[in-house]
Scaffold this motif. Structure first.
Motif, PDB file in Angstrom:
ATOM      1  N   ARG A  75      14.855  19.544  18.374  1.00  0.00           N
ATOM      2  CA  ARG A  75      13.925  20.387  19.142  1.00  0.00           C
ATOM      3  C   ARG A  75      12.464  20.126  18.780  1.00  0.00           C
ATOM      4  NH1 ARG A  75      16.126  21.554  23.424  1.00  0.00           N
ATOM      5  NH2 ARG A  75      14.670  23.272  23.726  1.00  0.00           N
ATOM      6  N   TYR A  76      12.215  18.966  18.221  1.00  0.00           N
ATOM      7  CA  TYR A  76      10.853  18.588  17.860  1.00  0.00           C
ATOM      8  C   TYR A  76      10.624  17.135  18.270  1.00  0.00           C
ATOM      9  CZ  TYR A  76      10.864  22.720  14.817  1.00  0.00           C
ATOM     10  OH  TYR A  76      10.943  23.995  14.328  1.00  0.00           O
ATOM     11  N   ARG A  77       9.347  16.768  18.438  1.00  0.00           N
ATOM     12  CA  ARG A  77       8.971  15.367  18.625  1.00  0.00           C
ATOM     13  C   ARG A  77       8.034  14.956  17.496  1.00  0.00           C
ATOM     14  NH1 ARG A  77       5.654  17.414  23.092  1.00  0.00           N
ATOM     15  NH2 ARG A  77       7.228  16.657  24.560  1.00  0.00           N
ATOM     16  N   SER A  78       8.072  13.673  17.151  1.00  0.00           N
ATOM     17  CA  SER A  78       7.185  13.155  16.120  1.00  0.00           C
ATOM     18  C   SER A  78       5.808  12.854  16.705  1.00  0.00           C
ATOM     19  CB  SER A  78       7.776  11.880  15.516  1.00  0.00           C
ATOM     20  OG  SER A  78       6.820  11.230  14.687  1.00  0.00           O
ATOM     21  N   LEU A  79       4.774  13.113  15.924  1.00  0.00           N
ATOM     22  CA  LEU A  79       3.426  12.730  16.303  1.00  0.00           C
ATOM     23  C   LEU A  79       3.114  11.308  15.859  1.00  0.00           C
ATOM     24  CD1 LEU A  79       3.282  15.947  16.339  1.00  0.00           C
ATOM     25  CD2 LEU A  79       0.849  15.655  15.836  1.00  0.00           C
ATOM     26  N   GLY A  80       4.052  10.679  15.161  1.00  0.00           N
ATOM     27  CA  GLY A  80       3.795   9.329  14.664  1.00  0.00           C
ATOM     28  C   GLY A  80       2.887   9.306  13.448  1.00  0.00           C
ATOM     29  N   ILE A  81       2.838  10.416  12.713  1.00  0.00           N
ATOM     30  CA  ILE A  81       2.016  10.508  11.501  1.00  0.00           C
ATOM     31  C   ILE A  81       2.942  10.794  10.319  1.00  0.00           C
ATOM     32  CG2 ILE A  81       0.119  11.701  10.349  1.00  0.00           C
ATOM     33  CD1 ILE A  81      -0.856  12.524  13.179  1.00  0.00           C
ATOM     34  N   ILE A  82       2.991   9.858   9.403  1.00  0.00           N
ATOM     35  CA  ILE A  82       3.857   9.949   8.225  1.00  0.00           C
ATOM     36  C   ILE A  82       2.968   9.950   6.989  1.00  0.00           C
ATOM     37  CG2 ILE A  82       5.650   8.752   6.894  1.00  0.00           C
ATOM     38  CD1 ILE A  82       6.394   7.402   9.669  1.00  0.00           C
ATOM     39  N   VAL A  83       3.221  10.864   6.075  1.00  0.00           N
ATOM     40  CA  VAL A  83       2.385  10.981   4.884  1.00  0.00           C
ATOM     41  C   VAL A  83       3.250  10.966   3.632  1.00  0.00           C
ATOM     42  CG1 VAL A  83       0.726  12.410   3.630  1.00  0.00           C
ATOM     43  CG2 VAL A  83       0.622  12.288   6.129  1.00  0.00           C
ATOM     44  N   GLY A  84       2.920  10.068   2.729  1.00  0.00           N
ATOM     45  CA  GLY A  84       3.540  10.058   1.417  1.00  0.00           C
ATOM     46  C   GLY A  84       2.591  10.689   0.410  1.00  0.00           C
ATOM     47  N   ARG A  85       3.089  11.623  -0.352  1.00  0.00           N
ATOM     48  CA  ARG A  85       2.275  12.254  -1.381  1.00  0.00           C
ATOM     49  C   ARG A  85       2.952  12.076  -2.731  1.00  0.00           C
ATOM     50  NH1 ARG A  85       0.229  18.589  -1.937  1.00  0.00           N
ATOM     51  NH2 ARG A  85      -1.181  18.195  -3.681  1.00  0.00           N
ATOM     52  N   LEU A 135       0.810  -1.226   0.000  1.00  0.00           N
ATOM     53  CA  LEU A 135       0.000   0.000   0.000  1.00  0.00           C
ATOM     54  C   LEU A 135       0.839   1.270   0.000  1.00  0.00           C
ATOM     55  CD1 LEU A 135      -2.628  -1.076   2.707  1.00  0.00           C
ATOM     56  CD2 LEU A 135      -2.841  -1.257   0.214  1.00  0.00           C
ATOM     57  N   LEU A 136       2.147   1.109   0.058  1.00  0.00           N
ATOM     58  CA  LEU A 136       3.024   2.255   0.296  1.00  0.00           C
ATOM     59  C   LEU A 136       3.492   2.915  -0.995  1.00  0.00           C
ATOM     60  CD1 LEU A 136       5.094   0.660   3.196  1.00  0.00           C
ATOM     61  CD2 LEU A 136       3.149   2.219   3.360  1.00  0.00           C
ATOM     62  N   ASP A 137       2.540   3.466  -1.729  1.00  0.00           N
ATOM     63  CA  ASP A 137       2.871   4.278  -2.899  1.00  0.00           C
ATOM     64  C   ASP A 137       1.718   5.241  -3.145  1.00  0.00           C
ATOM     65  OD1 ASP A 137       0.867   2.682  -3.905  1.00  0.00           O
ATOM     66  OD2 ASP A 137       2.100   1.669  -5.388  1.00  0.00           O
ATOM     67  N   GLY A 138       1.922   6.165  -4.069  1.00  0.00           N
ATOM     68  CA  GLY A 138       0.901   7.168  -4.323  1.00  0.00           C
ATOM     69  C   GLY A 138       0.735   8.091  -3.131  1.00  0.00           C
ATOM     70  N   ASP A 139      -0.494   8.265  -2.688  1.00  0.00           N
ATOM     71  CA  ASP A 139      -0.795   9.080  -1.513  1.00  0.00           C
ATOM     72  C   ASP A 139      -1.232   8.154  -0.385  1.00  0.00           C
ATOM     73  OD1 ASP A 139      -0.311  11.395  -2.977  1.00  0.00           O
ATOM     74  OD2 ASP A 139      -2.409  11.588  -3.581  1.00  0.00           O
ATOM     75  N   PHE A 140      -0.536   8.203   0.738  1.00  0.00           N
ATOM     76  CA  PHE A 140      -0.869   7.336   1.861  1.00  0.00           C
ATOM     77  C   PHE A 140      -0.468   8.007   3.167  1.00  0.00           C
ATOM     78  CE2 PHE A 140       3.502   6.265   0.743  1.00  0.00           C
ATOM     79  CZ  PHE A 140       4.146   6.209   1.975  1.00  0.00           C
ATOM     80  N   ALA A 141      -1.078   7.536   4.240  1.00  0.00           N
ATOM     81  CA  ALA A 141      -0.719   7.978   5.588  1.00  0.00           C
ATOM     82  C   ALA A 141      -0.434   6.760   6.441  1.00  0.00           C
ATOM     83  CB  ALA A 141      -1.839   8.797   6.203  1.00  0.00           C
ATOM     84  N   LEU A 142       0.612   6.862   7.253  1.00  0.00           N
ATOM     85  CA  LEU A 142       0.939   5.846   8.246  1.00  0.00           C
ATOM     86  C   LEU A 142       0.771   6.477   9.619  1.00  0.00           C
ATOM     87  CD1 LEU A 142       4.207   4.141   6.937  1.00  0.00           C
ATOM     88  CD2 LEU A 142       2.170   2.919   7.682  1.00  0.00           C
ATOM     89  N   LEU A 143       0.047   5.800  10.504  1.00  0.00           N
ATOM     90  CA  LEU A 143      -0.220   6.356  11.826  1.00  0.00           C
ATOM     91  C   LEU A 143       0.101   5.338  12.915  1.00  0.00           C
ATOM     92  CD1 LEU A 143      -2.796   7.149   9.739  1.00  0.00           C
ATOM     93  CD2 LEU A 143      -3.332   8.613  11.660  1.00  0.00           C
ATOM     94  N   ASN A 144       0.726   5.804  13.985  1.00  0.00           N
ATOM     95  CA  ASN A 144       0.876   4.966  15.172  1.00  0.00           C
ATOM     96  C   ASN A 144      -0.510   4.722  15.761  1.00  0.00           C
ATOM     97  OD1 ASN A 144       3.635   4.974  14.901  1.00  0.00           O
ATOM     98  ND2 ASN A 144       4.007   6.407  16.569  1.00  0.00           N
ATOM     99  N   GLY A 145      -0.738   3.495  16.223  1.00  0.00           N
ATOM    100  CA  GLY A 145      -2.063   3.145  16.698  1.00  0.00           C
ATOM    101  C   GLY A 145      -2.332   3.461  18.146  1.00  0.00           C
ATOM    102  N   ASP A 146      -1.511   4.287  18.769  1.00  0.00           N
ATOM    103  CA  ASP A 146      -1.679   4.574  20.196  1.00  0.00           C
ATOM    104  C   ASP A 146      -1.810   6.068  20.479  1.00  0.00           C
ATOM    105  OD1 ASP A 146       0.891   5.388  19.641  1.00  0.00           O
ATOM    106  OD2 ASP A 146       1.851   4.150  21.174  1.00  0.00           O
ATOM    107  N   THR A 147      -2.260   6.829  19.494  1.00  0.00           N
ATOM    108  CA  THR A 147      -2.290   8.280  19.628  1.00  0.00           C
ATOM    109  C   THR A 147      -3.709   8.808  19.452  1.00  0.00           C
ATOM    110  OG1 THR A 147      -0.067   8.339  18.683  1.00  0.00           O
ATOM    111  CG2 THR A 147      -1.232  10.419  18.836  1.00  0.00           C
TER     112      THR A 147
END
Length: 238
Positions: free
Chosen positions: A164-174, A97-109
């Motif tokens: 100086r930043y933290r990740s929200l666990g949200i990754i987006v491929g466009r 599923l990892l092509d085109g437009d996609f979002a990956l999210l941590n499941g604990d947020t």
């Protein structure tokens, strides 16, 4: 922008939340009377994402039953290696599923419903990582080094003086043409690769091709790792 699909990584037990997770996966713990997973799926729906896949592992049968009961087109996949590997193995379970437009999210947020929609609208072609500026790192933060709007490095052991930043666990491929999947293959094929957090893929791309930092300067989200995180969320919403 429109995101075609979202993958939610929800394979782990969440042992630090015991006994709450003794018989259910972490993503089914209720926050404000609603499972973490339902918070996420409702936010994705509000953002216009209709094709959602949840990758599970621990107590998979309960996750599958919960998703089936929603009856909204969400599907589930099993990561059979969840106990022996880190979160990168859940990404591998959805690699097709990892092509085109996609979002990956941590499941604990958990986050406010509009956070995803606003973040997606700011994403640029290529890979994007949602980050929050911080004054001081907290325990277990996935730290992010950002320079000129681009992610330079990601990891839990980075120097807080530079990251100086933290990740929200949200990754987006466009408009991704296989860049993320190729980096996944590279990272996971290395010795000990299955033990990596999936943010190692972002770090790989950041060093090679660049990753856009989507800055989320708001506090209406939280990663649920411990019981005190649940209390902290309730305090924020009070």
């Amino acid at each position: 922008m429109t995101i075609d699909k979202a993958i939610i990584l929800s394979a782990g037990q969440g042992s630090r939340l015991l006994p709450l997770t003794a018989n259910m996966p972490k993503c089914l713990i209720k926050i404000d009377g609603k499972a973490i997973l339902d918070h996420q799926l409702d936010a994705l729906k509000a953002a216009g994402v209709d094709h959602n896949v949840v990758v599970g592992g621990y107590r998979f049968e309960k996750l599958a039953a919960h998703v089936e009961a929603r009856n909204d087109g969400t599907s589930v996949r099993l990561n059979p290696f969840w106990l022996a590997a880190s979160s990168i193995s859940s990404v591998w379970a959805a690699r097709d599923l990892l092509d085109g437009d996609f979002a990956l999210l941590n499941g604990d947020t958990v986050y406010a419903t509009d956070l995803l929609a606003k973040g997606f609208a700011a994403c640029k072609p290529g890979l994007n990582l949602f980050v929050q500026p911080i004054a001081e790192a907290e325990l277990d933060d996935m730290l992010v080094e950002v320079e000129d709007g681009m992610v330079r490095d990601v990891g839990k052991t980075l120097s807080p003086a530079q990251a100086r930043y933290r990740s929200l666990g949200i990754i987006v491929g466009r408009e991704d043409k296989g860049l993320y999947r190729a980096a996944l293959d590279t990272v996971i094929s290395r010795e000990g690769g299955i033990l990596n957090f999936h943010h190692a893929i972002v770090a790989e791309i950041a060093r090679q091709d660049g990753v856009h930092a989507i800055v989320v300067d708001r506090d209406d989200w939280i990663e649920i790792d411990r019981p005190e995180d649940i209390a902290a969320w309730h305090d924020r919403r009070a």
